[in-house]
Design a protein around this motif. Structure first.
Motif, PDB file in Angstrom:
ATOM      1  N   VAL A  54      14.786  23.020   0.448  1.00 13.40           N
ATOM      2  CA  VAL A  54      13.692  23.731   1.026  1.00 13.40           C
ATOM      3  C   VAL A  54      14.243  24.992   1.606  1.00 13.40           C
ATOM      4  N   ARG A  55      15.389  25.058   2.216  1.00 11.83           N
ATOM      5  CA  ARG A  55      16.160  26.505   2.824  1.00 11.83           C
ATOM      6  C   ARG A  55      16.092  27.439   1.897  1.00 11.83           C
ATOM      7  N   ASP A  56      16.398  27.149   0.619  1.00 10.16           N
ATOM      8  CA  ASP A  56      16.777  27.940  -0.533  1.00 10.16           C
ATOM      9  C   ASP A  56      15.618  28.336  -1.332  1.00 10.16           C
ATOM     10  N   ASP A  57      14.348  27.670  -1.065  1.00 13.10           N
ATOM     11  CA  ASP A  57      13.077  27.941  -1.882  1.00 13.10           C
ATOM     12  C   ASP A  57      13.228  27.603  -3.253  1.00 13.10           C
ATOM     13  N   ALA A  58      13.798  26.472  -3.413  1.00 17.84           N
ATOM     14  CA  ALA A  58      14.126  26.069  -4.819  1.00 17.84           C
ATOM     15  C   ALA A  58      12.741  25.708  -5.668  1.00 17.84           C
ATOM     16  N   LYS A  59      12.776  26.059  -6.935  1.00 18.17           N
ATOM     17  CA  LYS A  59      11.579  25.829  -7.567  1.00 18.17           C
ATOM     18  C   LYS A  59      11.161  24.514  -7.986  1.00 18.17           C
ATOM     19  N   TRP A  60      12.198  23.884  -8.121  1.00 13.81           N
ATOM     20  CA  TRP A  60      12.140  22.251  -8.504  1.00 13.81           C
ATOM     21  C   TRP A  60      11.532  21.460  -7.573  1.00 13.81           C
ATOM     22  N   LEU A  61      11.383  21.766  -6.187  1.00 11.66           N
ATOM     23  CA  LEU A  61      10.799  21.243  -5.302  1.00 11.66           C
ATOM     24  C   LEU A  61       9.234  21.418  -5.083  1.00 11.66           C
ATOM     25  N   ALA A  83       7.292  19.687  13.496  1.00  6.17           N
ATOM     26  CA  ALA A  83       8.809  20.224  12.904  1.00  6.17           C
ATOM     27  C   ALA A  83       9.161  19.489  11.649  1.00  6.17           C
ATOM     28  N   ARG A  84       8.524  18.294  11.144  1.00  4.78           N
ATOM     29  CA  ARG A  84       8.695  17.577  10.198  1.00  4.78           C
ATOM     30  C   ARG A  84       7.883  18.161   8.703  1.00  4.78           C
ATOM     31  N   LEU A  85       8.849  18.149   7.687  1.00  6.25           N
ATOM     32  CA  LEU A  85       8.423  18.707   6.357  1.00  6.25           C
ATOM     33  C   LEU A  85       7.714  17.347   5.773  1.00  6.25           C
ATOM     34  N   CYS A  86       6.478  17.512   5.150  1.00  3.73           N
ATOM     35  CA  CYS A  86       5.649  16.517   4.600  1.00  3.73           C
ATOM     36  C   CYS A  86       5.156  16.869   3.222  1.00  3.73           C
ATOM     37  N   MET A 142       0.801  -1.072  -0.041  1.00  6.64           N
ATOM     38  CA  MET A 142      -0.177   0.043   0.005  1.00  6.64           C
ATOM     39  C   MET A 142       0.843   1.052  -0.022  1.00  6.64           C
ATOM     40  N   GLU A 143       0.393   2.126  -0.863  1.00 11.27           N
ATOM     41  CA  GLU A 143       1.224   3.496  -0.815  1.00 11.27           C
ATOM     42  C   GLU A 143       0.954   4.222   0.246  1.00 11.27           C
ATOM     43  N   ARG A 144       1.831   5.302   0.640  1.00 13.47           N
ATOM     44  CA  ARG A 144       1.737   6.056   1.757  1.00 13.47           C
ATOM     45  C   ARG A 144       1.148   7.460   1.147  1.00 13.47           C
ATOM     46  N   GLU A 145       0.251   8.025   1.982  1.00 13.30           N
ATOM     47  CA  GLU A 145      -0.312   9.342   1.591  1.00 13.30           C
ATOM     48  C   GLU A 145       0.582  10.374   1.704  1.00 13.30           C
ATOM     49  N   ILE A 146       1.259  10.309   2.881  1.00 13.59           N
ATOM     50  CA  ILE A 146       2.109  11.405   3.178  1.00 13.59           C
ATOM     51  C   ILE A 146       3.728  10.911   3.256  1.00 13.59           C
ATOM     52  N   LEU A 147       4.337  11.828   2.558  1.00 11.28           N
ATOM     53  CA  LEU A 147       5.794  11.305   2.125  1.00 11.28           C
ATOM     54  C   LEU A 147       6.647  12.357   3.400  1.00 11.28           C
ATOM     55  N   HIS A 148       7.940  12.022   3.801  1.00 11.05           N
ATOM     56  CA  HIS A 148       8.900  12.838   4.525  1.00 11.05           C
ATOM     57  C   HIS A 148       9.948  12.884   3.747  1.00 11.05           C
ATOM     58  N   ILE A 149      11.072  13.396   4.184  1.00 11.94           N
ATOM     59  CA  ILE A 149      12.391  13.913   3.520  1.00 11.94           C
ATOM     60  C   ILE A 149      12.864  12.541   2.989  1.00 11.94           C
ATOM     61  N   PRO A 150      13.111  11.467   3.490  1.00 10.56           N
ATOM     62  CA  PRO A 150      13.641  10.404   2.909  1.00 10.56           C
ATOM     63  C   PRO A 150      12.993   9.910   1.719  1.00 10.56           C
ATOM     64  N   GLU A 151      11.668   9.767   1.758  1.00  8.54           N
ATOM     65  CA  GLU A 151      10.774   9.354   0.671  1.00  8.54           C
ATOM     66  C   GLU A 151      10.868  10.273  -0.530  1.00  8.54           C
ATOM     67  N   ILE A 152      10.629  11.589  -0.297  1.00  7.46           N
ATOM     68  CA  ILE A 152      10.708  12.492  -1.284  1.00  7.46           C
ATOM     69  C   ILE A 152      12.023  12.458  -2.016  1.00  7.46           C
ATOM     70  N   ALA A 153      13.249  12.269  -1.295  1.00  6.12           N
ATOM     71  CA  ALA A 153      14.605  12.199  -1.740  1.00  6.12           C
ATOM     72  C   ALA A 153      14.692  10.965  -2.575  1.00  6.12           C
ATOM     73  N   GLN A 154      14.109  10.116  -2.314  1.00  2.00           N
ATOM     74  CA  GLN A 154      14.060   8.660  -3.170  1.00  2.00           C
ATOM     75  C   GLN A 154      13.300   8.956  -4.398  1.00  2.00           C
ATOM     76  N   LEU A 155      12.001   9.413  -4.270  1.00  2.31           N
ATOM     77  CA  LEU A 155      11.384   9.717  -5.425  1.00  2.31           C
ATOM     78  C   LEU A 155      11.936  10.584  -6.387  1.00  2.31           C
ATOM     79  N   LEU A 156      12.637  11.474  -5.952  1.00  3.81           N
ATOM     80  CA  LEU A 156      13.076  12.765  -6.875  1.00  3.81           C
ATOM     81  C   LEU A 156      14.566  12.289  -7.259  1.00  3.81           C
ATOM     82  N   GLY A 157      15.071  11.180  -6.741  1.00  5.74           N
ATOM     83  CA  GLY A 157      16.627  10.919  -7.230  1.00  5.74           C
ATOM     84  C   GLY A 157      17.331  11.783  -6.503  1.00  5.74           C
ATOM     85  N   ARG A 158      17.388  12.252  -5.289  1.00  3.57           N
ATOM     86  CA  ARG A 158      18.247  13.467  -4.754  1.00  3.57           C
ATOM     87  C   ARG A 158      18.686  12.848  -3.475  1.00  3.57           C
ATOM     88  N   THR A 159      19.495  13.494  -2.834  1.00  2.03           N
ATOM     89  CA  THR A 159      19.854  12.903  -1.348  1.00  2.03           C
ATOM     90  C   THR A 159      18.968  13.875  -0.488  1.00  2.03           C
TER      91      THR A 159
END
Length: 87
Positions: A26-33, A41-44, A1-18
């Motif tokens: 997130v800190r630099d407000d990147a447009k590709w994110l 305190a968690r980013l979701c 079953m797929e998760r509804e909410i993703l956190h930093i490790p999952e989004i990093a894997q999905l986007l192929g980033r660290t």
């Protein structure tokens, strides 16, 4: 079953980033994110929102607006050698 909410490790894997690259983006407000929200305190990210953002990004809807004046076409030899052209 797929998760509804993703956190930093999952989004990093999905986007192929660290994870570090995601935190920096997130800190630099990147447009590709994709847009995120916070739970405490968690980013979701919502899975469907991320997929929609990626479809739009692929279609070119998130390209930055280019600033500056429009460029003229550079002169060509045929334009410079026309009869009656002073130059």
């Amino acid at each position: 079953m797929e998760r509804e909410i993703l956190h930093i490790p999952e989004i990093a894997q999905l986007l192929g980033r660290t994870e570090s690259a995601i935190r920096t983006a997130v800190r630099d407000d990147a447009k590709w994110l994709p847009p995120y929200f916070k739970q405490g305190a968690r980013l979701c990210w919502r899975t469907e929102s991320v997929r929609q953002f990626l479809r739009e990004y692929e279609a070119g809807e998130h390209r930055p607006v280019r600033t500056g004046r429009k460029r003229r076409q550079p002169p060509t030899l045929s334009l410079a050698c026309r009869p009656g052209h002073a130059g």
